[in-house]
Each structure stands twice: as structure tokens, then as C-alpha cells.
Design a protein around this motif. Structure first.
Motif, PDB file in Angstrom:
ATOM      1  N   ASP A 111      21.136 -35.581   1.201  1.00  0.00           N
ATOM      2  CA  ASP A 111      20.146 -35.986   2.203  1.00  0.00           C
ATOM      3  C   ASP A 111      20.302 -35.194   3.502  1.00  0.00           C
ATOM      4  O   ASP A 111      19.319 -34.685   4.053  1.00  0.00           O
ATOM      5  CB  ASP A 111      20.242 -37.490   2.493  1.00  0.00           C
ATOM      6  N   ASP A 112      21.544 -35.084   3.982  1.00  0.00           N
ATOM      7  CA  ASP A 112      21.775 -34.303   5.200  1.00  0.00           C
ATOM      8  C   ASP A 112      21.514 -32.819   4.956  1.00  0.00           C
ATOM      9  O   ASP A 112      21.033 -32.110   5.851  1.00  0.00           O
ATOM     10  CB  ASP A 112      23.193 -34.518   5.718  1.00  0.00           C
ATOM     11  N   ALA A 113      21.829 -32.334   3.755  1.00  0.00           N
ATOM     12  CA  ALA A 113      21.555 -30.936   3.420  1.00  0.00           C
ATOM     13  C   ALA A 113      20.052 -30.664   3.482  1.00  0.00           C
ATOM     14  O   ALA A 113      19.619 -29.655   4.054  1.00  0.00           O
ATOM     15  CB  ALA A 113      22.102 -30.601   2.040  1.00  0.00           C
ATOM     16  N   LEU A 114      19.259 -31.563   2.904  1.00  0.00           N
ATOM     17  CA  LEU A 114      17.803 -31.375   2.932  1.00  0.00           C
ATOM     18  C   LEU A 114      17.263 -31.422   4.361  1.00  0.00           C
ATOM     19  O   LEU A 114      16.332 -30.678   4.701  1.00  0.00           O
ATOM     20  CB  LEU A 114      17.117 -32.418   2.047  1.00  0.00           C
ATOM     21  N   GLN A 115      17.857 -32.268   5.200  1.00  0.00           N
ATOM     22  CA  GLN A 115      17.437 -32.314   6.610  1.00  0.00           C
ATOM     23  C   GLN A 115      17.746 -30.981   7.301  1.00  0.00           C
ATOM     24  O   GLN A 115      16.926 -30.482   8.074  1.00  0.00           O
ATOM     25  CB  GLN A 115      18.119 -33.476   7.334  1.00  0.00           C
ATOM     26  N   ASP A 116      18.912 -30.406   7.018  1.00  0.00           N
ATOM     27  CA  ASP A 116      19.255 -29.105   7.605  1.00  0.00           C
ATOM     28  C   ASP A 116      18.315 -28.006   7.112  1.00  0.00           C
ATOM     29  O   ASP A 116      17.915 -27.136   7.885  1.00  0.00           O
ATOM     30  CB  ASP A 116      20.703 -28.733   7.289  1.00  0.00           C
ATOM     31  N   PHE A 117      17.965 -28.055   5.821  1.00  0.00           N
ATOM     32  CA  PHE A 117      17.008 -27.065   5.304  1.00  0.00           C
ATOM     33  C   PHE A 117      15.654 -27.225   5.994  1.00  0.00           C
ATOM     34  O   PHE A 117      15.003 -26.233   6.333  1.00  0.00           O
ATOM     35  CB  PHE A 117      16.847 -27.187   3.788  1.00  0.00           C
ATOM     36  N   ARG A 118      15.228 -28.474   6.204  1.00  0.00           N
ATOM     37  CA  ARG A 118      13.971 -28.709   6.923  1.00  0.00           C
ATOM     38  C   ARG A 118      14.016 -28.084   8.318  1.00  0.00           C
ATOM     39  O   ARG A 118      13.064 -27.440   8.760  1.00  0.00           O
ATOM     40  CB  ARG A 118      13.694 -30.212   7.038  1.00  0.00           C
ATOM     41  N   GLU A 119      15.125 -28.281   8.988  1.00  0.00           N
ATOM     42  CA  GLU A 119      15.292 -27.729  10.339  1.00  0.00           C
ATOM     43  C   GLU A 119      15.263 -26.196  10.316  1.00  0.00           C
ATOM     44  O   GLU A 119      14.591 -25.567  11.135  1.00  0.00           O
ATOM     45  CB  GLU A 119      16.613 -28.217  10.934  1.00  0.00           C
ATOM     46  N   ALA A 120      15.965 -25.605   9.357  1.00  0.00           N
ATOM     47  CA  ALA A 120      15.993 -24.136   9.251  1.00  0.00           C
ATOM     48  C   ALA A 120      14.603 -23.586   8.955  1.00  0.00           C
ATOM     49  O   ALA A 120      14.180 -22.584   9.545  1.00  0.00           O
ATOM     50  CB  ALA A 120      16.978 -23.709   8.169  1.00  0.00           C
ATOM     51  N   ILE A 121      13.871 -24.245   8.069  1.00  0.00           N
ATOM     52  CA  ILE A 121      12.526 -23.783   7.711  1.00  0.00           C
ATOM     53  C   ILE A 121      11.568 -23.964   8.881  1.00  0.00           C
ATOM     54  O   ILE A 121      10.711 -23.120   9.133  1.00  0.00           O
ATOM     55  CB  ILE A 121      12.033 -24.513   6.439  1.00  0.00           C
ATOM     56  N   GLU A 122      11.736 -25.037   9.618  1.00  0.00           N
ATOM     57  CA  GLU A 122      10.889 -25.256  10.788  1.00  0.00           C
ATOM     58  C   GLU A 122      11.128 -24.180  11.848  1.00  0.00           C
ATOM     59  O   GLU A 122      10.196 -23.702  12.487  1.00  0.00           O
ATOM     60  CB  GLU A 122      11.177 -26.645  11.375  1.00  0.00           C
ATOM     61  N   LEU A 123      12.401 -23.782  12.008  1.00  0.00           N
ATOM     62  CA  LEU A 123      12.727 -22.757  12.997  1.00  0.00           C
ATOM     63  C   LEU A 123      12.253 -21.368  12.559  1.00  0.00           C
ATOM     64  O   LEU A 123      11.757 -20.600  13.376  1.00  0.00           O
ATOM     65  CB  LEU A 123      14.244 -22.716  13.239  1.00  0.00           C
ATOM     66  N   ARG A 124      12.423 -21.048  11.287  1.00  0.00           N
ATOM     67  CA  ARG A 124      12.070 -19.714  10.782  1.00  0.00           C
ATOM     68  C   ARG A 124      11.372 -19.832   9.426  1.00  0.00           C
ATOM     69  O   ARG A 124      11.969 -19.616   8.375  1.00  0.00           O
ATOM     70  CB  ARG A 124      13.328 -18.857  10.615  1.00  0.00           C
ATOM     71  N   PRO A 125      10.092 -20.166   9.419  1.00  0.00           N
ATOM     72  CA  PRO A 125       9.376 -20.335   8.153  1.00  0.00           C
ATOM     73  C   PRO A 125       9.209 -19.036   7.364  1.00  0.00           C
ATOM     74  O   PRO A 125       8.861 -19.072   6.181  1.00  0.00           O
ATOM     75  CB  PRO A 125       8.019 -20.898   8.578  1.00  0.00           C
ATOM     76  N   ASP A 126       9.496 -17.907   7.976  1.00  0.00           N
ATOM     77  CA  ASP A 126       9.348 -16.619   7.304  1.00  0.00           C
ATOM     78  C   ASP A 126      10.558 -16.241   6.451  1.00  0.00           C
ATOM     79  O   ASP A 126      10.479 -15.299   5.662  1.00  0.00           O
ATOM     80  CB  ASP A 126       9.091 -15.513   8.341  1.00  0.00           C
ATOM     81  N   LEU A 127      11.671 -16.950   6.571  1.00  0.00           N
ATOM     82  CA  LEU A 127      12.871 -16.618   5.800  1.00  0.00           C
ATOM     83  C   LEU A 127      12.836 -17.285   4.428  1.00  0.00           C
ATOM     84  O   LEU A 127      12.651 -18.498   4.330  1.00  0.00           O
ATOM     85  CB  LEU A 127      14.132 -17.066   6.548  1.00  0.00           C
ATOM     86  N   PRO A 128      13.044 -16.532   3.353  1.00  0.00           N
ATOM     87  CA  PRO A 128      12.993 -17.130   2.009  1.00  0.00           C
ATOM     88  C   PRO A 128      14.256 -17.896   1.608  1.00  0.00           C
ATOM     89  O   PRO A 128      14.193 -18.799   0.785  1.00  0.00           O
ATOM     90  CB  PRO A 128      12.798 -15.917   1.094  1.00  0.00           C
ATOM     91  N   GLY A 129      15.410 -17.551   2.205  1.00  0.00           N
ATOM     92  CA  GLY A 129      16.677 -18.168   1.804  1.00  0.00           C
ATOM     93  C   GLY A 129      16.706 -19.682   1.865  1.00  0.00           C
ATOM     94  O   GLY A 129      17.119 -20.339   0.893  1.00  0.00           O
ATOM     95  N   PRO A 130      16.293 -20.276   2.987  1.00  0.00           N
ATOM     96  CA  PRO A 130      16.337 -21.748   3.055  1.00  0.00           C
ATOM     97  C   PRO A 130      15.439 -22.421   2.012  1.00  0.00           C
ATOM     98  O   PRO A 130      15.789 -23.481   1.492  1.00  0.00           O
ATOM     99  CB  PRO A 130      15.856 -22.042   4.478  1.00  0.00           C
ATOM    100  N   TYR A 131      14.297 -21.806   1.683  1.00  0.00           N
ATOM    101  CA  TYR A 131      13.419 -22.384   0.656  1.00  0.00           C
ATOM    102  C   TYR A 131      14.122 -22.390  -0.704  1.00  0.00           C
ATOM    103  O   TYR A 131      14.102 -23.392  -1.422  1.00  0.00           O
ATOM    104  CB  TYR A 131      12.113 -21.583   0.543  1.00  0.00           C
ATOM    105  N   TYR A 132      14.717 -21.255  -1.034  1.00  0.00           N
ATOM    106  CA  TYR A 132      15.415 -21.141  -2.315  1.00  0.00           C
ATOM    107  C   TYR A 132      16.562 -22.151  -2.404  1.00  0.00           C
ATOM    108  O   TYR A 132      16.683 -22.890  -3.391  1.00  0.00           O
ATOM    109  CB  TYR A 132      15.945 -19.714  -2.510  1.00  0.00           C
ATOM    110  N   SER A 133      17.399 -22.171  -1.361  1.00  0.00           N
ATOM    111  CA  SER A 133      18.563 -23.068  -1.376  1.00  0.00           C
ATOM    112  C   SER A 133      18.137 -24.534  -1.358  1.00  0.00           C
ATOM    113  O   SER A 133      18.793 -25.378  -1.970  1.00  0.00           O
ATOM    114  CB  SER A 133      19.462 -22.762  -0.184  1.00  0.00           C
TER     115      SER A 133
END
Length: 140
Positions: A111-133
Motif C-alpha cells: 500500500d505504501d509502495a503504491l502511494q510512493d509510485f503515485r507520488e513519483a508519477i504525479e511529479l514526473r508523468p513522463d518517466l516510464p520506470g515508476p509505471y513499470y515498477s
């Protein structure tokens, strides 16, 4: 004579109260830490980055790099703590969110991991890494 002795005592008191700080080359410690990590010498990287962080406890990149080294040594709790410190010092550090999420995923804290991924994607939606992970974390 009395003025002379008073002058010496005053000089000693002033010199004794001055704090000296050794200069250090921050970029050198980053370079050595990164070099050690590229050579898979994670323990030496941690020692070098510890030296950097003793001099500059606001160096969020140092905490981030040390977190990666700890992650590679399977010190997941230490890595999570370092990534969290990097985020606290720089709240828009996308890589720190991504790596903390990956670490939390490995710890089973999805749950906390998914929240961090949400935050990373919100900050940089152009990066593919957070989507994959994030997709890998959802599979887990």
C-alpha cells in the motif's frame, strides 16, 4: 605589565572560542561514492557517503545514493530510511520516491509502495520506470 597579561589572556580566550571547520570537497565524496557503487563495492560507498553526510547532513543526494548501496546489500530497512530522509530534505525528488516504493514493495508494504509510485508519477508523468515498477507491485 598588567595590560600585557590581560591582552594575552583575552587573545587566548578569543582564539579558544573560535571554531574551525575543515573544508571538504563535496563533489569528490559523491564521485568516490558513485565510483564504488559502479564497482559493486557498496560497503566502501556507504563509508564514503557517511563521511559526506557527517559534513553535510542536508545532502539529499548522499542519502539517496547510500540508500541504493544499502538496498544492494539487502539492508532494506536502512535503504527505506535513507530514501525517506532524501524525500524529507527534497520533497520533489522523484527517484527517491521510486526507489523507496521498490524497497517497500520488497518489504511487502504494498500500500505504501503504491502511494510512493503515485507520488513519483504525479511529479514526473513522463518517466516510464515508476509505471513499470507499479505494475510489478500490483502483480505481487
Amino acid at each position: 605589565m598588567r595590560k600585557f597579561i590581560l591582552g594575552i589572556l583575552l587573545s587566548i580566550a578569543l582564539l579558544g572560542s573560535v571554531r574551525t571547520h575543515a573544508q571538504y570537497n563535496r563533489e569528490y565524496f559523491f564521485w568516490v561514492g558513485r565510483s564504488c557503487m559502479m564497482n559493486n563495492n557498496y560497503q566502501e560507498a556507504i563509508r564514503t557517503l557517511n563521511t559526506l553526510l557527517r559534513f553535510d547532513d542536508k545532502a539529499f543526494e548522499g542519502y539517496f545514493l547510500r540508500g541504493i548501496a544499502k538496498y544492494n546489500l539487502d539492508d532494506l530497512l536502512g535503504a527505506e530510511a535513507d530514501f525517506s530522509t532524501a524525500i524529507r530534505l527534497n520533497p520533489v525528488y522523484t527517484q527517491a520516491y521510486t526507489y523507496r516504493a521498490i524497497t517497500r514493495s520488497r518489504l511487502g508494504n504494498y500500500d505504501d509502495a503504491l502511494q510512493d509510485f503515485r507520488e513519483a508519477i504525479e511529479l514526473r508523468p513522463d518517466l516510464p520506470g515508476p509505471y513499470y515498477s507499479r505494475g510489478v507491485t500490483r502483480l505481487l
